[in-house]
Design a protein around this motif. Structure first.
Motif, PDB file in Angstrom:
ATOM      1  N   PRO A 162       0.567 -12.243  -6.162  1.00  0.00           N
ATOM      2  CA  PRO A 162      -0.855 -12.452  -6.406  1.00  0.00           C
ATOM      3  C   PRO A 162      -1.233 -13.923  -6.236  1.00  0.00           C
ATOM      4  N   GLY A 163      -2.510 -14.210  -6.401  1.00  0.00           N
ATOM      5  CA  GLY A 163      -3.002 -15.543  -6.044  1.00  0.00           C
ATOM      6  C   GLY A 163      -3.150 -16.524  -7.187  1.00  0.00           C
ATOM      7  N   GLY A 164      -2.701 -16.151  -8.374  1.00  0.00           N
ATOM      8  CA  GLY A 164      -2.954 -16.980  -9.561  1.00  0.00           C
ATOM      9  C   GLY A 164      -2.235 -18.312  -9.552  1.00  0.00           C
TER      10      GLY A 164
ATOM     11  N   PHE B  39      -9.041 -14.163  -0.524  1.00  0.00           N
ATOM     12  CA  PHE B  39      -9.382 -15.333  -1.344  1.00  0.00           C
ATOM     13  C   PHE B  39     -10.195 -14.841  -2.538  1.00  0.00           C
ATOM     14  N   ILE B  40      -9.833 -15.339  -3.732  1.00  0.00           N
ATOM     15  CA  ILE B  40     -10.473 -14.857  -4.965  1.00  0.00           C
ATOM     16  C   ILE B  40     -10.981 -16.052  -5.778  1.00  0.00           C
ATOM     17  N   PRO B  41     -12.264 -16.396  -5.669  1.00  0.00           N
ATOM     18  CA  PRO B  41     -12.796 -17.439  -6.549  1.00  0.00           C
ATOM     19  C   PRO B  41     -12.873 -16.886  -7.973  1.00  0.00           C
TER      20      PRO B  41
ATOM     21  N   LYS C 231     -14.298 -17.513 -11.752  1.00  0.00           N
ATOM     22  CA  LYS C 231     -15.250 -18.311 -12.540  1.00  0.00           C
ATOM     23  C   LYS C 231     -14.607 -18.729 -13.866  1.00  0.00           C
ATOM     24  N   PHE C 232     -14.650 -20.004 -14.174  1.00  0.00           N
ATOM     25  CA  PHE C 232     -14.137 -20.483 -15.464  1.00  0.00           C
ATOM     26  C   PHE C 232     -14.954 -19.872 -16.604  1.00  0.00           C
ATOM     27  N   ARG C 233     -14.249 -19.270 -17.560  1.00  0.00           N
ATOM     28  CA  ARG C 233     -14.896 -18.745 -18.764  1.00  0.00           C
ATOM     29  C   ARG C 233     -14.455 -19.599 -19.940  1.00  0.00           C
TER      30      ARG C 233
ATOM     31  N   LEU D 280     -12.581 -11.327   0.952  1.00  0.00           N
ATOM     32  CA  LEU D 280     -13.065 -12.121  -0.181  1.00  0.00           C
ATOM     33  C   LEU D 280     -13.258 -11.165  -1.353  1.00  0.00           C
ATOM     34  N   LYS D 281     -12.568 -11.483  -2.445  1.00  0.00           N
ATOM     35  CA  LYS D 281     -12.568 -10.554  -3.587  1.00  0.00           C
ATOM     36  C   LYS D 281     -13.375 -11.085  -4.774  1.00  0.00           C
ATOM     37  N   ALA D 282     -14.170 -10.202  -5.372  1.00  0.00           N
ATOM     38  CA  ALA D 282     -14.790 -10.501  -6.670  1.00  0.00           C
ATOM     39  C   ALA D 282     -14.020  -9.680  -7.695  1.00  0.00           C
TER      40      ALA D 282
ATOM     41  N   ILE E  47     -13.547  -5.395  -4.366  1.00  0.00           N
ATOM     42  CA  ILE E  47     -13.737  -5.584  -5.814  1.00  0.00           C
ATOM     43  C   ILE E  47     -12.497  -5.134  -6.598  1.00  0.00           C
ATOM     44  N   ASP E  48     -11.325  -5.440  -6.030  1.00  0.00           N
ATOM     45  CA  ASP E  48     -10.064  -5.183  -6.712  1.00  0.00           C
ATOM     46  C   ASP E  48      -9.900  -3.704  -7.017  1.00  0.00           C
ATOM     47  N   GLY E  49      -9.393  -3.388  -8.204  1.00  0.00           N
ATOM     48  CA  GLY E  49      -8.953  -2.005  -8.392  1.00  0.00           C
ATOM     49  C   GLY E  49      -9.439  -1.342  -9.649  1.00  0.00           C
TER      50      GLY E  49
ATOM     51  N   LYS F  26      -5.432  -8.793 -19.970  1.00  0.00           N
ATOM     52  CA  LYS F  26      -6.087  -9.471 -21.097  1.00  0.00           C
ATOM     53  C   LYS F  26      -6.508 -10.901 -20.783  1.00  0.00           C
ATOM     54  N   ILE F  27      -6.128 -11.393 -19.591  1.00  0.00           N
ATOM     55  CA  ILE F  27      -6.339 -12.825 -19.346  1.00  0.00           C
ATOM     56  C   ILE F  27      -7.814 -13.201 -19.387  1.00  0.00           C
ATOM     57  N   TYR F  28      -8.704 -12.288 -18.981  1.00  0.00           N
ATOM     58  CA  TYR F  28     -10.139 -12.598 -19.017  1.00  0.00           C
ATOM     59  C   TYR F  28     -10.799 -12.163 -20.294  1.00  0.00           C
ATOM     60  N   SER F  29     -10.418 -10.968 -20.803  1.00  0.00           N
ATOM     61  CA  SER F  29     -11.091 -10.513 -22.012  1.00  0.00           C
ATOM     62  C   SER F  29     -10.871 -11.523 -23.139  1.00  0.00           C
TER      63      SER F  29
HETATM   64  O1  V47 Z   1      -4.404 -18.629 -12.515  1.00  0.00           O
HETATM   65  C1  V47 Z   1      -7.046 -18.138 -16.798  1.00  0.00           C
HETATM   66  C2  V47 Z   1      -7.286 -17.600 -14.333  1.00  0.00           C
HETATM   67  C3  V47 Z   1      -5.607 -16.622 -13.166  1.00  0.00           C
HETATM   68  C4  V47 Z   1      -9.125 -18.360 -17.334  1.00  0.00           C
HETATM   69  O2  V47 Z   1      -4.113 -11.906  -6.600  1.00  0.00           O
HETATM   70  C5  V47 Z   1      -9.060 -17.981 -15.999  1.00  0.00           C
HETATM   71  O3  V47 Z   1      -5.113  -9.997  -6.650  1.00  0.00           O
HETATM   72  C6  V47 Z   1     -11.327 -18.007 -15.836  1.00  0.00           C
HETATM   73  O4  V47 Z   1      -4.826 -15.029 -10.486  1.00  0.00           O
HETATM   74  N1  V47 Z   1     -11.485 -18.431 -17.106  1.00  0.00           N
HETATM   75  C7  V47 Z   1      -4.635 -15.457 -13.171  1.00  0.00           C
HETATM   76  N2  V47 Z   1     -10.151 -17.782 -15.253  1.00  0.00           N
HETATM   77  C8  V47 Z   1      -5.257 -14.177 -12.627  1.00  0.00           C
HETATM   78  C9  V47 Z   1      -5.206 -14.096 -11.135  1.00  0.00           C
HETATM   79  C10 V47 Z   1      -5.618 -12.863 -10.412  1.00  0.00           C
HETATM   80  C11 V47 Z   1      -6.531 -12.012 -10.969  1.00  0.00           C
HETATM   81  C12 V47 Z   1      -6.891 -10.858 -10.257  1.00  0.00           C
HETATM   82  C13 V47 Z   1      -6.357 -10.566  -9.037  1.00  0.00           C
HETATM   83  C14 V47 Z   1      -5.442 -11.436  -8.485  1.00  0.00           C
HETATM   84  C15 V47 Z   1      -4.838 -11.106  -7.155  1.00  0.00           C
HETATM   85  C16 V47 Z   1      -5.071 -12.604  -9.160  1.00  0.00           C
HETATM   86  O5  V47 Z   1      -6.584 -16.406 -14.172  1.00  0.00           O
HETATM   87  C17 V47 Z   1      -5.072 -17.978 -13.533  1.00  0.00           C
HETATM   88  C18 V47 Z   1      -6.352 -18.707 -13.874  1.00  0.00           C
HETATM   89  O6  V47 Z   1      -6.912 -19.282 -12.713  1.00  0.00           O
HETATM   90  N3  V47 Z   1      -7.753 -17.856 -15.707  1.00  0.00           N
HETATM   91  N4  V47 Z   1      -7.879 -18.437 -17.815  1.00  0.00           N
HETATM   92  C19 V47 Z   1     -10.411 -18.628 -17.883  1.00  0.00           C
HETATM   93  N5  V47 Z   1     -10.575 -19.070 -19.138  1.00  0.00           N
END
Ligand code: V47
Ligand code: SF4
Length: 382
Positions: free
Chosen positions: A193-195, A267-269, A271-273, A307-309, A330-332, A339-342
Motif C-alpha cells: 500500500p501507499g502509506g 495516487f491517494i491524497p 486529508k490531515f484530520r 486517483l483514489k479518494a 473509491i477503494d473498497g 481504525k487509523i482514520y476513525s
Molecule cells: O501513512 C495517519 C495516514 C496513512 C492520519 O494504498 C492520517 O490503498 C489523516 O496509507 N489524518 C496510512 N491521515 C493509510 C494508508 C492507506 C489508506 C488507504 C488505502 C491505501 C492504499 C493506503 O494514514 C499514513 C498517514 O498518512 N494518517 N493519521 C490523520 N490524523
C-alpha cells in the motif's frame, strides 16, 4: 451526457471559463487539453491561482479521457496486526508506544488467520494488512503470516506493509531492501500500500514524523518492489503545516519514479484530520481545498493511471463529489477493522459499505461502477 444541445452549452461554458483566466492558466489549460505534461511551476500556479471550477473542469477532462465514466472499487478487508508503534508521528491518533502497549492491541498469527477465515464464503479479492511498527513483530513473523494466509486462501491478493513497516523490519533483520522484498514475495506478498509517504520534504518531515524512514528510503523501497514486478500505491498527507511547494515536490518525486518503473497503480491524497493527536491545534483544510487537491493531482500526475479518494476518511457524500474532480477510484468495501482514520476524527466512525451501497453511491452521481481486483482488472461492470 449525449444530448447535442447540452454538450454544446457545456463546451461554450468551459471555453469561457478558460478564456477568463490569466495567460499562464490558459497555457496550462491548453497543455492539459492536448495531453501534455505540466511542469512543477505550472502545478504551483494551479495551487496558487486555479479556482475550483477551473482545475475541476480540467481534471474531469483528464479523468474522462482515461476512464470515461468508470468508477473503480474492490471487495477487500483490512487486518491491522497492532497499533503499538516505535515511532511518534505527531498526526497519528492511532498508535501507542511499546511502554503503553496495554492500551493498544497486538494480534497473534491465529487471531489474524481467524479474520481471514471470517471471509471464507465471501467474494473478496484483497486483504490489506497495515499497522503500527511493533518492535517484536519481525520479518519472519510476517513471513509466517503471509504463508498461512496463502495456504488457507491462495487466490487472495495480499497488499501489505507500508514502506515504514518494511524499512524497520528489513533493518532489524539485517537484510538489504532487495533481499527483504524477495523474501516477502516468496512468502506470498503481492503488492504494497501507499502509506508512510506523508510529505517528502525533510523540513516538513522533521516537524511531523521525524523518526521514521525518510523520502529516499520510502522511494527506494517502492522502487525495489517495482523491480521485483510487484505494484504499489503512493499517498500524500496534505493540509497541515506544509506549503503548496511541498505538495508539488512530493508529487514530482513520485512522477519521476513512475517514469522509471511504471509500478504505481494509484495516487491517494490523504486529508490531515486533527482529532485526538498532537497536532489538534492545526486546523483542517476546507472541502474546496480537498477537491482542488484531487483535481490538481489528477492534472499533475499524468503517468499515474488512477486517483483514489479514500471514502472512510472523506465520508460518502464528499467521496461522491470527488468523482467530478478527477477521482476514479473509491477503494473498497472495507469493514470496521480499519481504525487509523476513525481514531483521528474521520467522517466514518465504523466504515463499512456493502457492494450494493457502493454501486448505488456511484450510480447516484451518474457514473458507472466497475468492480476491480487490486491490479485494476475489471471483475464486473454494474
Ligand atoms: O501513512 C495517519 C495516514 C496513512 C492520519 O494504498 C492520517 O490503498 C489523516 O496509507 N489524518 C496510512 N491521515 C493509510 C494508508 C492507506 C489508506 C488507504 C488505502 C491505501 C492504499 C493506503 O494514514 C499514513 C498517514 O498518512 N494518517 N493519521 C490523520 N490524523
Ligand atoms: Fe506509527 Fe504509522 Fe502512526 Fe507513524 S503513522 S506513529 S509509523 S502507526
Amino acid at each position: 451526457m449525449s444530448h447535442p444541445y447540452l454538450c454544446a452549452m457545456i463546451a461554450t461554458a468551459v471555453e469561457s471559463l478558460y478564456k477568463d483566466q490569466s495567460e499562464a492558466l490558459q497555457n496550462i489549460a491548453e497543455k492539459v487539453q492536448n495531453g501534455e505534461r505540466i511542469s512543477e511551476e505550472e502545478g504551483l500556479e494551479l495551487f496558487r491561482h486555479g479556482s475550483l471550477g477551473f482545475v475541476g473542469s480540467l481534471a474531469n477532462t483528464v479523468r474522462e479521457r482515461l476512464h470515461g465514466d468508470a468508477v473503480f472499487f474492490n471487495r477487500n478487508f483490512h487486518i491491522e496486526p497492532t497499533n503499538v508503534c516505535v515511532f511518534s508521528c505527531h498526526f497519528c491518533a492511532y498508535s501507542r508506544l511499546y511502554a503503553h502497549r496495554e492500551e493498544g492491541w497486538e494480534l497473534s498469527l491465529d487471531q489474524m488467520l481467524d479474520i481471514v477465515k471470517k471471509y471464507d464464503d465471501q467474494p473478496v479479492t484483497e486483504v490489506h494488512i497495515v499497522g503500527g511498527v511493533h518492535p517484536k513483530m519481525n520479518l519472519y513473523f510476517f513471513v509466517d503470516l503471509l504463508k498461512a494466509i496463502k495456504a488457507h486462501r491462495s487466490d487472495l491478493h495480499i497488499k501489505a506493509f507500508t514502506a515504514v513497516e518494511l524499512d524497520y523490519m528489513f533493518r532489524k533483520a539485517k537484510v538489504s531492501v532487495e533481499e527483504g522484498v524477495r523474501i516477502l514475495k516468496e512468502a506470498g506478498l503481492n503488492s504494497i500500500p501507499g502509506g508512510g509517504a506523508e510529505i517528502f520534504d525533510d523540513e516538513v518531515r522533521a516537524k511531523i514524523c521525524a523518526d521514521k524512514v525518510d523520502a529516499e528510503g520510502w522511494l527506494a523501497i517502492h522502487e525495489a518492489i517495482h523491480y521485483e514486478g510487484l505494484h504499489s500505491n503512493a499517498t500524500m498527507l496534505y493540509g497541515h503545516v506544509e506549503e503548496f511547494e511541498h505538495r508539488i515536490n512530493h508529487m514530482s518525486r513520485l512522477r519521476q519514479l513512475q517514469d522509471r518503473t511504471s509500478g504505481f497503480n494509484t495516487f491517494i491524497p490523504l486529508k490531515f484530520r486533527n482529532g485526538g493527536n498532537d497536532m489538534s491545534h492545526v486546523p483542517e483544510v476546507s472541502l474546496v481545498e480537498d477537491l482542488r487537491m484531487y483535481a490538481i493531482a489528477r492534472i499533475f500526475m499524468d503517468n499515474f493511471p488512477h486517483l483514489k479518494a479514500y471514502w472512510p476518511m472523506l465520508g460518502r457524500k464528499n467521496a461522491q463529489l470527488s468523482l467530478s474532480f478527477g477521482v476514479d477510484d473509491i477503494d473498497g468495501t472495507i469493514d470496521d477493522t480499519t481504525k487509523i482514520y476513525s481514531m483521528a476524527g474521520a467522517e466514518e466512525q465504523n466504515p463499512a459499505m456493502t457492494t450494493d451501497d457502493i454501486v448505488a453511491l456511484i450510480k447516484q452521481v451518474g457514473r458507472k461502477p466497475v468492480e476491480r481486483d487490486t491490479l485494476y482488472n475489471a471483475i464486473k461492470e454494474y
